[in-house]
Motif scaffolding. Structure first.
Motif, short mmCIF file in Angstrom:
data_model
loop_
_atom_site.label_atom_id
_atom_site.label_comp_id
_atom_site.label_asym_id
_atom_site.label_seq_id
_atom_site.Cartn_x
_atom_site.Cartn_y
_atom_site.Cartn_z
N LYS A 34 5.22 0.23 -3.57
CA LYS A 34 5.37 -0.48 -4.45
C LYS A 34 6.49 -1.38 -4.55
O LYS A 34 6.83 -2.51 -5.36
CB LYS A 34 5.21 0.12 -5.63
CG LYS A 34 5.21 -0.29 -6.81
CD LYS A 34 5.82 0.68 -8.71
CE LYS A 34 5.95 -0.72 -9.63
NZ LYS A 34 5.85 0.42 -11.02
N GLN A 58 4.19 -6.32 -5.29
CA GLN A 58 5.14 -5.20 -4.81
C GLN A 58 6.55 -6.13 -5.48
O GLN A 58 6.53 -7.28 -4.86
CB GLN A 58 5.16 -5.93 -3.36
CG GLN A 58 4.23 -4.58 -2.83
CD GLN A 58 4.31 -4.80 -1.06
OE1 GLN A 58 4.01 -6.38 -0.67
NE2 GLN A 58 3.85 -3.10 -0.49
N ILE A 95 9.62 -2.09 -1.61
CA ILE A 95 10.28 -1.97 0.07
C ILE A 95 11.67 -2.09 0.05
O ILE A 95 12.31 -3.60 -0.85
CB ILE A 95 9.58 -2.45 0.42
CG1 ILE A 95 7.64 -3.28 0.37
CG2 ILE A 95 9.61 -3.22 2.01
CD1 ILE A 95 7.08 -3.72 1.57
N MET A 130 2.10 -10.48 2.07
CA MET A 130 2.55 -8.72 1.32
C MET A 130 1.77 -9.13 -0.24
O MET A 130 1.25 -10.54 -0.77
CB MET A 130 4.08 -9.37 0.59
CG MET A 130 4.43 -10.69 0.40
SD MET A 130 5.96 -10.58 -0.29
CE MET A 130 6.26 -9.86 -1.99
N HIS A 131 1.72 -7.57 -1.24
CA HIS A 131 0.81 -7.98 -2.01
C HIS A 131 1.97 -8.40 -3.31
O HIS A 131 3.10 -9.06 -3.30
CB HIS A 131 0.76 -5.96 -2.53
CG HIS A 131 -0.27 -6.06 -3.85
ND1 HIS A 131 0.35 -6.48 -4.68
CD2 HIS A 131 -1.41 -5.19 -3.72
CE1 HIS A 131 -0.66 -6.46 -5.81
NE2 HIS A 131 -1.61 -5.26 -4.82
N ARG A 145 2.52 -3.09 3.17
CA ARG A 145 1.50 -3.78 2.04
C ARG A 145 0.71 -3.26 0.94
O ARG A 145 0.96 -3.22 -0.36
CB ARG A 145 0.55 -3.99 2.51
CG ARG A 145 0.87 -5.31 4.06
CD ARG A 145 -0.23 -6.09 3.82
NE ARG A 145 -0.53 -6.88 5.57
CZ ARG A 145 -0.81 -6.81 6.66
NH1 ARG A 145 -1.53 -6.09 6.81
NH2 ARG A 145 -0.02 -7.89 7.38
N LYS A 146 0.79 -0.96 0.78
CA LYS A 146 0.88 -0.45 0.44
C LYS A 146 1.68 -0.32 -0.75
O LYS A 146 2.15 0.88 -1.21
CB LYS A 146 -0.14 0.70 0.96
CG LYS A 146 -1.55 0.73 1.55
CD LYS A 146 -2.04 1.22 2.63
CE LYS A 146 -3.01 0.76 3.25
NZ LYS A 146 -3.61 1.94 4.26
N LEU A 195 -1.10 -0.26 -5.61
CA LEU A 195 -0.46 0.33 -4.98
C LEU A 195 0.90 0.92 -4.98
O LEU A 195 0.29 1.77 -6.25
CB LEU A 195 1.22 -0.70 -4.87
CG LEU A 195 0.76 -2.55 -4.75
CD1 LEU A 195 2.08 -3.29 -5.38
CD2 LEU A 195 1.38 -2.43 -3.33
#
Length: 414
Positions: A112, A135, A114, A131-132, A109-110, A6
């Motif tokens: 760390k 995150q 949001i 979603m990761h 999605r990238k 991320l």
């Protein structure tokens, strides 16, 4: 890039970007603030729907054809349709409904961290997109009450009172509660800003007590008047020596616009001569046409600074308050602000932001009478407000607070 793959960035996601209040106005000021602080660019990113910048509904336009159609229906049917449409948008995919592209959603999605500035966007992302797992999702709301309460109050103002609105609220608030339940934390100007949230939903009230809350006071670009006070008053038809009390904001129950109107009525009934009340803004509550001491200016954009500079005192009679950005703008013009002791209003910490303990037309009129009778005191408090604004609430100060927040969040301390 972190070990999780991320990007070490805090991505702020807004439903729009334009001058004014709400999430779109916050995005506008945050973008301007970050431009003053180059170091923040590598850590903070703003994402808004493609093509949405600086767009918004024209407040001068009449109601849409959909609204006109709904007003012709029985109230229960209109309420049911409004609730169903809102739920459908949430379940289907609010991100796409608001115009976010596939590329923008992929970019989310990238990151760390949001921060969603509308619970519907956060709900959509966590429900409908992959979603990761590492995150951190945070939420920052911008309404004086939970968004479900504010929306239902808007509809009540348009269509009239009915028991049906309680049922609609109970359906909508569960989605908002679910969003608050799933996020890692909440960002707010101060803890008091959330005072009006979930008042009719005990599970939500209990949840707020346990959530991590990050306090970041807002900043704005100050207002600058172009025309002189005398010129503006001549345009209004008000004598230079008359006193003018101003209300600038939405004509909404939560904002206390009806209290301001009652204040003007009470002053007229008691024979206050040489005291005018002016208002500017949009909303569903009507402005009075029967008061000779009242002037409605309509919705102002470029003329707002001139109008604020021309009044002697600003009144912000909120029943609920998040962190009213207009108070900051009034401070930038050296105006004394009389407001209510609710929500985020208690967090301004400026000598000339004066709080009334009892929110009523009677108590407001008493305070106004004392302030209007002491020009030297108002001028002194107004100058102090300007000093506090320049130190605490201008755009560079706002940017530094967000940079500090980003460093905290990216350090994993949540």
């Amino acid at each position: 890039m972190s070990s999780s793959g991320l990007k070490p960035k805090v991505i702020h996601v807004f439903p729009g970007l334009r001058p004014g209040g709400g999430p779109a106005g916050y995005a506008f000021y945050l973008q301007q603030a970050l431009a003053t602080l180059g170091a923040a660019k590598s850590l903070i990113e703003i994402v808004v729907p493609f093509g949405s910048q600086h767009k918004g509904n024209d407040p001068q336009l009449g109601p849409s054809w959909r609204l006109r159609l709904l007003k012709k229906m029985p109230r229960w049917l209109a309420a049911m349709l409004l609730g169903m449409r809102t739920v459908h948008t949430l379940k289907k995919d609010a991100l796409r409904y608001y115009g976010f592209t596939n590329e923008q959603i992929d970019s989310l999605r990238k990151g760390k961290v949001i921060v969603f500035h509308d619970y519907r966007l956060a709900f959509s992302y966590m429900r409908s997109h992959s979603m990761h797992p590492e995150q951190a999702i945070l939420l920052m709301s911008h309404s004086p009450t939970d968004a479900s309460s504010e929306k239902v109050e808007d509809w009540r103002s348009i269509f009239g009172d009915s028991a049906i609105w309680k049922e609609v609220y109970e359906k909508l608030v569960r989605f908002e509660f679910e969003t608050f339940l799933k996020v890692k934390g909440v960002i707010a100007p101060c803890r008091n800003s959330l005072e009006g949230y979930f008042l009719d939903f005990p599970r939500g009230r209990n949840l707020l007590k346990s959530l991590a809350i990050y306090e970041v006071k807002t900043g704005v670009r100050g207002l600058n008047a172009v025309h002189s006070r005398r010129e503006i008053r001549e345009r209004w038809g008000i004598a230079p020596d008359d006193k003018v009390v101003g209300y600038f904001g939405r004509r909404h129950h939560h904002k206390g616009f009806d209290l301001f109107v009652r204040l003007a009525e009470l002053a007229y009934e008691r024979g206050y001569t040489g005291v005018w009340f002016v208002s500017a803004g949009k909303g569903y509550l009507p402005s009075p046409s029967h008061l000779p001491n009242y002037l409605d200016l309509g919705y102002l954009t470029e003329q707002l600074a001139d109008a604020v500079a021309a009044v002697d005192l600003v009144v912000v009679p909120n029943r609920f308050s998040y962190f009213d950005l207009f108070i900051l703008e009034a401070m930038s013009l050296e105006k004394v602000v009389l407001t209510s002791r609710v929500g985020g209003n208690v967090c301004f910490d400026a000598p000339g932001v004066l709080l009334v303990n009892e929110l009523s037309a009677e108590s407001l009129l008493q305070a106004i009478e004392e302030l209007l009778s002491n020009d030297r005191l108002r001028e002194f408090l107004g100058r102090k407000n300007r000093e506090v604004f320049e130190k605490e609430y201008n755009l560079p100060a706002f940017a530094k607070r967000h940079l500090l927040l980003a460093e905290t969040l990216l350090g994993g301390r949540y």
